[in-house]
Design a protein around this motif. Structure first.
Motif, PDB file in Angstrom:
ATOM      1  N   ASP A 103       0.825  -1.211   0.000  1.00 56.04           N
ATOM      2  CA  ASP A 103       0.000   0.000   0.000  1.00 56.04           C
ATOM      3  C   ASP A 103       0.865   1.269   0.000  1.00 56.04           C
ATOM      4  O   ASP A 103       0.713   2.160   0.845  1.00 56.04           O
ATOM      5  CB  ASP A 103      -0.944   0.002   1.202  1.00 56.04           C
ATOM      6  CG  ASP A 103      -2.063   1.034   1.068  1.00 56.04           C
ATOM      7  OD1 ASP A 103      -2.387   1.409  -0.075  1.00 56.04           O
ATOM      8  OD2 ASP A 103      -2.602   1.462   2.105  1.00 56.04           O
ATOM      9  N   THR A 122      -2.622  -1.716 -10.280  1.00 60.29           N
ATOM     10  CA  THR A 122      -3.410  -0.801  -9.455  1.00 60.29           C
ATOM     11  C   THR A 122      -3.935   0.379 -10.262  1.00 60.29           C
ATOM     12  O   THR A 122      -3.241   0.898 -11.150  1.00 60.29           O
ATOM     13  CB  THR A 122      -2.592  -0.269  -8.267  1.00 60.29           C
ATOM     14  OG1 THR A 122      -3.398   0.640  -7.491  1.00 60.29           O
ATOM     15  CG2 THR A 122      -1.338   0.473  -8.720  1.00 60.29           C
ATOM     16  N   THR A 123      -5.152   0.780  -9.927  1.00 58.41           N
ATOM     17  CA  THR A 123      -5.715   2.026 -10.457  1.00 58.41           C
ATOM     18  C   THR A 123      -5.930   3.022  -9.321  1.00 58.41           C
ATOM     19  O   THR A 123      -6.546   4.067  -9.525  1.00 58.41           O
ATOM     20  CB  THR A 123      -7.061   1.762 -11.162  1.00 58.41           C
ATOM     21  OG1 THR A 123      -7.975   1.157 -10.227  1.00 58.41           O
ATOM     22  CG2 THR A 123      -6.883   0.861 -12.373  1.00 58.41           C
ATOM     23  N   GLU A 124      -5.444   2.697  -8.139  1.00 60.07           N
ATOM     24  CA  GLU A 124      -5.666   3.525  -6.954  1.00 60.07           C
ATOM     25  C   GLU A 124      -4.409   4.277  -6.524  1.00 60.07           C
ATOM     26  O   GLU A 124      -4.455   5.478  -6.249  1.00 60.07           O
ATOM     27  CB  GLU A 124      -6.176   2.649  -5.798  1.00 60.07           C
ATOM     28  CG  GLU A 124      -7.475   1.915  -6.096  1.00 60.07           C
ATOM     29  CD  GLU A 124      -8.635   2.855  -6.351  1.00 60.07           C
ATOM     30  OE1 GLU A 124      -8.678   3.922  -5.711  1.00 60.07           O
ATOM     31  OE2 GLU A 124      -9.494   2.534  -7.204  1.00 60.07           O
ATOM     32  N   ILE A 125      -3.288   3.590  -6.417  1.00 60.71           N
ATOM     33  CA  ILE A 125      -2.046   4.229  -5.969  1.00 60.71           C
ATOM     34  C   ILE A 125      -1.550   5.183  -7.049  1.00 60.71           C
ATOM     35  O   ILE A 125      -1.464   4.815  -8.232  1.00 60.71           O
ATOM     36  CB  ILE A 125      -0.972   3.173  -5.677  1.00 60.71           C
ATOM     37  CG1 ILE A 125      -1.416   2.265  -4.527  1.00 60.71           C
ATOM     38  CG2 ILE A 125       0.375   3.830  -5.345  1.00 60.71           C
ATOM     39  CD1 ILE A 125      -0.485   1.084  -4.276  1.00 60.71           C
ATOM     40  N   ASN A 150      -4.759   7.394 -12.640  1.00 64.65           N
ATOM     41  CA  ASN A 150      -3.821   7.502 -11.519  1.00 64.65           C
ATOM     42  C   ASN A 150      -2.368   7.610 -11.976  1.00 64.65           C
ATOM     43  O   ASN A 150      -1.454   7.579 -11.150  1.00 64.65           O
ATOM     44  CB  ASN A 150      -3.950   6.280 -10.598  1.00 64.65           C
ATOM     45  CG  ASN A 150      -3.569   4.967 -11.274  1.00 64.65           C
ATOM     46  OD1 ASN A 150      -3.945   4.740 -12.422  1.00 64.65           O
ATOM     47  ND2 ASN A 150      -2.831   4.110 -10.585  1.00 64.65           N
ATOM     48  N   ASP A 297      -4.002  16.112  -8.398  1.00 67.50           N
ATOM     49  CA  ASP A 297      -4.618  14.916  -8.962  1.00 67.50           C
ATOM     50  C   ASP A 297      -3.856  14.475 -10.212  1.00 67.50           C
ATOM     51  O   ASP A 297      -3.790  15.225 -11.195  1.00 67.50           O
ATOM     52  CB  ASP A 297      -6.072  15.226  -9.328  1.00 67.50           C
ATOM     53  CG  ASP A 297      -6.830  14.005  -9.829  1.00 67.50           C
ATOM     54  OD1 ASP A 297      -6.225  12.926  -9.946  1.00 67.50           O
ATOM     55  OD2 ASP A 297      -8.041  14.148 -10.106  1.00 67.50           O
TER      56      ASP A 297
END
Length: 341
Positions: A103, A122-125, A150, A297
């Motif tokens: 994570d 991952t598409t989050e980190i 991301n 972002d």
């Protein structure tokens, strides 16, 4: 007494909930407003690097410097986990999966295969890429202007037209040029297309010669001697890490090699018009600070490009292959006098 204690605990708990609602770990309020990260925050950052060679190493060190210059200092508020895949796809996958399992707060992916491996997990980190020629073309983001996910970062797109024009300026009689690269590297395929187009426009015939790994380099390079007037090698990771081997074959044979970046010149290439990979890394480190400290972002952060590429000539190589560099080129160039070992 118990009633009073419960009241105190309730107030404390309510204050904790309110504080949690105000600020996230990456510096964004629940209203979507960007706020400065708390001074006590610390971040766990992963770096996944395809392989070791001077350009990629410089990008990594520049990234760490760029972060430090903007408030993210290793050993103070940042932990950095550097992993090198040694140019092995299975290693890339293992590293990428571990970074997701750990994570990480942010990951830097150095070179296209490393970036693609990380993106698959991952598409989050938040993922920053560098030493990637065309992130959008490589399937890493929606577009280089508005990435949309991301992933963002910096491109090492070199001035390929300038490099081919340099080849023509140094070797005006060259009519047949081999473009040497690893066919499995998407960044190299893109550059080969561009080099072929640029050469055609000035009347140079090109032929593509490819390798699949470092084991092919010596044999393929040797096959070019005597059959071409020069060789062009883009910022290909396989060839960059094998440049001492390439030059050990080409230079004694008097074969000029124009390359994509400075480290390849230092390791035996003749010349390049090159981006500075340290500067590229610094720019990427600045983006990391903007994401982690200011809540920027990645989806709206355009891919960055360095400016002012440098003309670089290896004078030792020119002497070895018997080439006289025009004085007007020498006066504008950074001169490399020693082949790096």
């Amino acid at each position: 007494m118990k009633k009073m204690l419960c009241s105190v605990l309730a107030v404390t708990l309510m204050g904790s909930i309110l504080m949690t609602g105000c600020t996230s770990s990456q510096g964004e309020s629940t209203e979507g407003e960007t706020v400065q990260a708390e001074s006590g925050d610390s971040y766990d950052i992963g770096i996944i690097q395809l392989t070791e060679h001077p350009a990629l190493d410089a990008a990594r060190e520049g990234f760490i410097q760029g972060m430090a210059d903007n408030g993210l200092v290793e050993g103070e508020n940042v932990t950095i986990d550097v992993q090198n895949a040694q140019n092995d796809q299975s290693n890339l996958k293992t590293i990428a999966q571990k970074f997701v399992s750990d994570d990480k707060d942010l990951v830097l992916a150095i070179a296209t295969p490393a970036a693609q491996s990380m993106a698959a997990e991952t598409t989050e980190i938040p993922i920053l890429v560098t030493a990637v020629t065309d992130p959008a073309e490589s399937g890493l983001c929606d577009s280089n202007d508005v990435p949309g996910g991301n992933i963002t970062g910096t491109s090492d797109l070199t001035p390929i037209t300038d490099q081919i024009e340099l080849l023509h300026q140094l070797l005006p009689d060259a009519k047949k040029v081999a473009i040497l690269y690893n066919s499995g590297e998407q960044n190299s395929v893109i550059q080969a297309d561009m080099a072929e187009e640029a050469a055609t426009e000035i009347g140079i015939t090109t032929e593509r010669k490819t390798v699949t790994n470092t084991n092919d380099v010596a044999q393929v390079t040797a096959s070019l001697i005597g059959n071409y007037d020069a060789i062009y090698i883009p910022t290909d990771n396989t060839l960059a890490s094998s440049m001492p081997l390439v030059s050990s074959i080409t230079n004694p044979a008097g074969m000029p090699v124009i390359v994509g970046e400075q480290g390849m010149v230092e390791n035996g290439g003749l010349a390049s018009v090159a981006v500075n990979y340290t500067d590229l890394g610094i720019m990427t480190g600045e983006m990391a600070a903007d994401i982690l400290l200011n809540g920027a972002d990645p989806a709206t952060m355009p891919i960055g490009y360095t400016e002012n590429p440098q003309l670089i000539i290896n004078e030792d190589v020119a002497t070895e292959i018997g080439l006289t560099i025009p004085e007007d080129v020498l006066t504008k160039a950074e001169i490399v006098n020693t082949i790096a070992q």
